[in-house]
Design an enzyme around this catalytic site. Structure first.
Site, PDB file in Angstrom:
ATOM      1  N   LYS A 188       0.831  -1.211   0.000  1.00  0.00           N
ATOM      2  CA  LYS A 188       0.000   0.000   0.000  1.00  0.00           C
ATOM      3  C   LYS A 188       0.866   1.263   0.000  1.00  0.00           C
ATOM      4  CE  LYS A 188      -3.650  -2.435  -0.320  1.00  0.00           C
ATOM      5  NZ  LYS A 188      -4.511  -3.090   0.651  1.00  0.00           N
TER       6      LYS A 188
HETATM    7  C1  PLP Z   1      -5.567  -4.238   1.062  1.00  0.00           C
HETATM    8  C2  PLP Z   1      -7.039  -4.067   1.122  1.00  0.00           C
HETATM    9  C3  PLP Z   1      -7.793  -4.377   2.270  1.00  0.00           C
HETATM   10  C4  PLP Z   1      -7.205  -5.116   3.432  1.00  0.00           C
HETATM   11  O1  PLP Z   1      -6.124  -4.467   3.986  1.00  0.00           O
HETATM   12  P1  PLP Z   1      -5.180  -5.270   5.015  1.00  0.00           P
HETATM   13  O2  PLP Z   1      -4.436  -4.157   5.689  1.00  0.00           O
HETATM   14  O3  PLP Z   1      -4.312  -6.154   4.196  1.00  0.00           O
HETATM   15  O4  PLP Z   1      -6.059  -6.002   5.935  1.00  0.00           O
HETATM   16  C5  PLP Z   1      -9.133  -4.068   2.307  1.00  0.00           C
HETATM   17  N1  PLP Z   1      -9.737  -3.498   1.253  1.00  0.00           N
HETATM   18  C6  PLP Z   1      -9.070  -3.220   0.117  1.00  0.00           C
HETATM   19  C7  PLP Z   1      -9.795  -2.566  -1.008  1.00  0.00           C
HETATM   20  C8  PLP Z   1      -7.704  -3.512   0.013  1.00  0.00           C
HETATM   21  O5  PLP Z   1      -7.039  -3.253  -1.113  1.00  0.00           O
END
Ligand code: PLP
Length: 388
Positions: A188
């Protein structure tokens, strides 16, 4: 010879980690304070300041953030939460684990975000909340969604996993709804390995989320072991173990400090792709809407076999063979067997998300990419399309 030989494979979504992060983690380890402590408190307040939210709670993932945000809405069995079919499974699973029933509203094919008109059609007397996802970093239509929520008395929980830098009319994603949930997963735009955050202006609900995130204990556990003398804790509800560690926050503090700098680089890479692919038969991301800011989390192209002469799945295989890591965001939610079996969903019932999910490919967009890396990605894409 592939564009990039094996030893130079370009890993998709690899984060840019610099010496500041390394030093801060080492300092945490030397301090002996690994768990939730002062660095989490600082990351929380830095993040709240960055997005302009009065309150923030750091957790160990965005999945945990979504779960607690929805638990804090006190869903009753049968309560419906409307979300998008073009998202990561965590958005839907969080609704299920909070005791709600997920309902999908199809996306707008241009923005790839949930279409407010489709949301309106799905509202029933049992609808309790809307859970939009700012797909790839592009803001959803927050004017339409906030007025729908207000009109029907619904909660709004924003999945901002892609949307740390996103704004809509100058205001940050995550601050329109009752609660906003962010991810600091390794790929991210701010990466702590695993990590998440809930933001809100609702002090009471946020106090509850903080308690729920640490077993349902009434006071911050880390204060128990401080120098103010031992304090008893009391369990006030059955909570979860979702707290962030100082080791994670140590990375996040420096990642967040460079988020704007990284955004400039992401945008430059984005523009290189836009220029390089303009003459190809690919679907390219729509331009940023006026008065908004796109977080540039994912650069997604659409490979339509009829136009490109290559199927999406073959394109993925051949990119990998050329030494370029790629992603798929996402096969639409109703493609997965669990949801088909439990809810009777069929991909055809959300045709826009289905079509995107079967054609989409995410190209590398890390701020770590050099101009030479970007040139390799472009070369591989052009090569595969020219071979058909
Ligand atoms: C990455 C992601 C999540 C989950 O995030 P984590 O921190 O890995 O739990 C939820 N929603 C979307 C759209 C994502 O891309």
């Amino acid at each position: 010879m592939p564009v990039r030989p094996k030893e130079r494979f370009l890993v998709f979504g690899s984060p840019l980690i610099l010496q500041e992060e390394v030093d801060e983690v080492v300092a945490s380890m030397r301090s002996g304070w690994l768990g939730t402590g002062p660095k989490v408190a600082r990351f929380q307040s830095d993040f709240a300041a960055y997005v302009g939210a009065p309150h923030a709670a750091a957790l160990n993932s965005c999945t945990a953030a979504l779960h607690l945000a929805l638990v804090a809405l006190d869903l009753k069995p049968g309560d419906e939460v409307i979300t998008t079919p073009l998202t990561f499974c965590a958005s839907v699973n969080a609704i299920i684990h909070a005791g709600g029933t997920p309902v999908l509203a199809d996306v707008d094919p241009r923005t790839m975000n949930i279409d407010p008109e489709r949301v309106r059609e799905k509202i029933t007397p049992r609808t309790k909340a809307i859970l939009p996802v700012h797909f790839a970093g592009r803001s959803c239509d927050m004017d339409a969604l906030t007025s729908l929520a207000r009109e029907h008395g619904l909660f709004l929980v924003e999945d901002c996993a892609h949307a740390i830098e996103t704004t809509w009319r100058g205001r940050h994603a995550g601050t329109f709804g009752d609660l906003g949930c962010f991810s600091f997963y390794a790929t991210k735009n701010v990466a702590t390995g695993e990590g998440g955050m809930v933001v809100s202006s609702d002090a009471e609900r946020m106090a509850r989320i903080k308690i729920l995130g640490l077993h349902g204990m009434s006071a911050d556990a880390w204060k128990r072991f401080g120098d103010e003398g031992y304090k008893h804790y009391f369990v006030v509800e059955a909570g979860f173990k979702y707290n962030m560690m100082d080791l994670q926050a140590a990375i996040g503090i420096h990642q967040l400090a460079r988020v704007e700098e990284n955004h400039v680089r992401r945008r430059a890479v984005w523009e290189m792709y836009d220029r390089a692919f303009a003459d190809l038969p690919l679907g390219l991301p729509a331009p940023e809407e006026p008065n908004t800011r796109h977080a540039r989390h994912l650069y997604t192209i659409l490979v339509d076999e009829a136009r490109c002469g290559v199927s999406r799945d073959d394109f993925l295989t051949r990119m990998t063979r050329e030494g370029i890591g790629v992603g798929v965001h996402y096969l639409s939610v109703p493609e997965h067997p669990y949801y088909q079996q439990r809810y009777g969903w069929r991909p055809e019932d959300w045709p826009e998300a289905m079509t995107i999910g079967r054609r989409t490919v995410s190209l590398p967009l890390s701020p770590k990419l050099s101009d030479a890396d970007v040139a390799d990605v472009i070369e591989a894409v052009r090569l595969i399309l020219s071979e058909g």
